[in-house]
Design an enzyme around this catalytic site. Structure first.
Site, PDB file in Angstrom:
ATOM      1  N   GLU A 159      53.123  23.236  43.083  1.00 19.41           N
ATOM      2  CA  GLU A 159      51.815  23.442  43.327  1.00 19.41           C
ATOM      3  C   GLU A 159      51.791  25.254  43.085  1.00 19.41           C
ATOM      4  O   GLU A 159      51.663  26.588  44.222  1.00 19.41           O
ATOM      5  CB  GLU A 159      51.699  23.593  45.058  1.00 19.41           C
ATOM      6  CG  GLU A 159      51.293  21.932  44.958  1.00 19.41           C
ATOM      7  CD  GLU A 159      50.674  21.555  46.338  1.00 19.41           C
ATOM      8  OE1 GLU A 159      51.341  22.852  46.947  1.00 19.41           O
ATOM      9  OE2 GLU A 159      50.100  20.812  46.617  1.00 19.41           O
ATOM     10  N   GLU A 264      49.424  11.571  43.740  1.00 15.77           N
ATOM     11  CA  GLU A 264      48.577  11.661  44.704  1.00 15.77           C
ATOM     12  C   GLU A 264      47.216  11.035  45.068  1.00 15.77           C
ATOM     13  O   GLU A 264      46.508  11.767  46.083  1.00 15.77           O
ATOM     14  CB  GLU A 264      48.885  13.224  45.658  1.00 15.77           C
ATOM     15  CG  GLU A 264      50.301  13.351  45.113  1.00 15.77           C
ATOM     16  CD  GLU A 264      50.932  14.888  45.913  1.00 15.77           C
ATOM     17  OE1 GLU A 264      50.221  15.238  46.190  1.00 15.77           O
ATOM     18  OE2 GLU A 264      52.083  15.385  45.046  1.00 15.77           O
TER      19      GLU A 264
HETATM   20  C1  XIL Z   1      52.187  15.611  52.464  1.00 18.40           C
HETATM   21  C2  XIL Z   1      53.205  14.163  53.463  1.00 18.40           C
HETATM   22  O1  XIL Z   1      52.224  13.302  52.999  1.00 18.40           O
HETATM   23  C3  XIL Z   1      52.756  14.428  54.776  1.00 18.40           C
HETATM   24  O2  XIL Z   1      53.678  13.741  54.772  1.00 18.40           O
HETATM   25  C4  XIL Z   1      53.930  15.512  55.152  1.00 18.40           C
HETATM   26  O3  XIL Z   1      53.178  15.921  56.638  1.00 18.40           O
HETATM   27  C5  XIL Z   1      53.384  16.584  53.991  1.00 18.40           C
HETATM   28  O4  XIL Z   1      52.956  16.173  53.089  1.00 18.40           O
HETATM   29  N1  XIL Z   1      50.393  17.431  48.205  1.00 18.40           N
HETATM   30  C6  XIL Z   1      52.348  17.148  47.798  1.00 18.40           C
HETATM   31  C7  XIL Z   1      52.298  16.647  48.832  1.00 18.40           C
HETATM   32  O5  XIL Z   1      52.801  17.259  47.128  1.00 18.40           O
HETATM   33  O6  XIL Z   1      54.131  16.419  49.067  1.00 18.40           O
HETATM   34  C8  XIL Z   1      52.164  16.729  50.120  1.00 18.40           C
HETATM   35  O7  XIL Z   1      52.879  14.859  51.481  1.00 18.40           O
HETATM   36  C9  XIL Z   1      49.871  16.180  50.248  1.00 18.40           C
HETATM   37  C10 XIL Z   1      49.738  17.537  49.694  1.00 18.40           C
END
Ligand code: XIL
Length: 384
Positions: A159, A264
């Site tokens: 990001e 994700e």
């Molecule tokens: C999220 C996790 O799923 C949560 O448990 C934590 O509280 C916050 O982060 N983008 C990403 C991930 O790259 O690392 C994030 O994961 C979600 C958004």
């Protein structure tokens, strides 16, 4: 000719059984997608430690790649300068190795979930450029070296680009400048020359972010920096992104000669409090009942729309399987999805492929059938 004779009937059987809607519940996603892309999930602590046995069974049955949902973030791995905490990450990696999985480390350099000390000196002022580079180098080198040959791919930078394509004004950017990205990739490559290295971001369907990412990757390539793939975080809502825009990014990224990965993946069914969807974990909104409409059950039509949309994305991934190396869901069951608590805390969301009772949703069968249909079509084409 001999090949045609062997392959054609096989293809027909497969094809007919798929079209006939044969029950594929005995099958698993990793086999269904095996000629297309790896399929995986982000694991939480109770999964890689083996406590959540039902989830573990799903993971072993369906997935061939895993990523760490939280345990490899810098605030977890190095909560205090020089004090590394590897217990959880070690267990996560051991789980992947025991089960022969492609292991992805997430994430080395990210402005979120980084420990506060990383950017300040003992008086609380911003550290110098040299010091921040030194800290980056030490963090990356220590972590990547520990899992050398075990973690197969790293989300090196997460990001770094905003939706309009400009650089995110993170502490890394403010103190080091855009060179921090190149340095992060170099440090990771030095620590494990065999590991794949990725850039990962959300809202990749936005034109600005697509172009910003392309420019960044091109520059890294021109400078001779190793970058193997682009991770498109798939945090979808019902209104965003469009298939077309997402597809455009898949194609454009692949034209850079790197692997495209859907990382994700989850599709929220809930109303979004934001005008445009993203996944910046700092963008939270207050709870309101109207933002949490399905605490008891899902209306048929809502569920049907959700399923159609998810199916459409899997069809898109299958269409571009020559470009996509991996599809990773951000979690296993609805119950443990981060979407229940982001962007609004305390909601009941349904974004994943397995429900709160560890049951596969009907969608799992549908996407497996779609994959088998592709396999059968491929065989028919090859047989010609
Ligand atoms: C999220 C996790 O799923 C949560 O448990 C934590 O509280 C916050 O982060 N983008 C990403 C991930 O790259 O690392 C994030 O994961 C979600 C958004």
């Amino acid at each position: 000719m001999k090949r045609v004779l062997i392959l054609l009937p096989l293809a027909c059987v497969l094809f007919i059984s798929c079209l006939g809607g044969q029950n594929l519940s005995g099958n698993n996603m990793k086999d269904a997608f095996k000629d297309k892309f790896m399929i995986g999930a982000a694991l939480n602590q109770s999964q890689y430690k083996g406590d959540d046995i039902h989830a573990v069974n799903i993971i072993k049955k369906h997935f061939n790649t895993i990523v760490a949902e939280n345990c490899m973030k810098s605030e977890k791995l190095q909560p205090k300068e020089g004090h590394f905490f590897f217990d959880d990450a070690d267990k996560f990696v051991a789980f992947g190795l025991e089960n022969n999985m492609f292991i992805v480390g997430h994430t080395l350099i990210w402005h979120s979930q980084a420990p506060a000390w990383f950017f300040v000196d003992d008086k609380g002022f911003d550290v110098s450029r040299e010091m921040l580079i030194e800290r980056m180098k030490n963090h990356i080198t220590t972590v990547v070296t520990r899992y050398k040959g075990k973690v197969h791919g790293w989300d090196v930078v997460n990001e770094a680009i905003l939706d309009d394509g400009s650089w995110r004004r993170s502490k890394f950017y403010e103190i080091i400048g855009e060179e921090y990205i190149k340095l992060a990739f170099e440090f990771a490559h030095q620590a494990d020359p065999d590991a794949e290295l990725y850039y990962n971001d959300y809202s990749m369907a936005h034109e600005g972010k697509r172009n910003g990412t392309i420019n960044m990757v091109k520059k890294l390539q021109e400078e001779g920096i190793r970058i193997d793939g682009i991770g498109m975080q798939g945090h979808m809502i019902m209104e965003f992104p469009s298939y077309e825009a997402f597809e455009q990014s898949i194609i454009a990224f692949s034209e850079l000669g790197v692997k495209v990965m859907i990382t994700e993946l989850d599709l929220s069914i809930l109303p979004s409090p934001h005008a445009t969807a993203g996944a910046n974990i700092a963008d939270t909104s207050d709870y309101e009942n109207k933002l949490n409409p399905y605490t008891k059950e899902l209306p048929e039509d809502v569920l049907r729309n959700w399923e159609e949309r998810y199916h459409g994305f899997f069809s898109l991934f299958l269409k571009h399987h020559d470009k996509i190396s991996r599809v990773t869901l951000w979690g296993v069951t609805d119950g443990d999805s981060w979407k229940n608590n982001w962007p609004v805390k305390g909601r009941t969301d349904y974004p994943l492929l397995f429900d709160r009772n560890y049951q596969p949703k009907p969608l799992v069968q549908r996407i497996m059938q779609e994959a088998y249909k592709h396999q059968a079509e491929d065989l028919l084409v090859k047989g010609k």
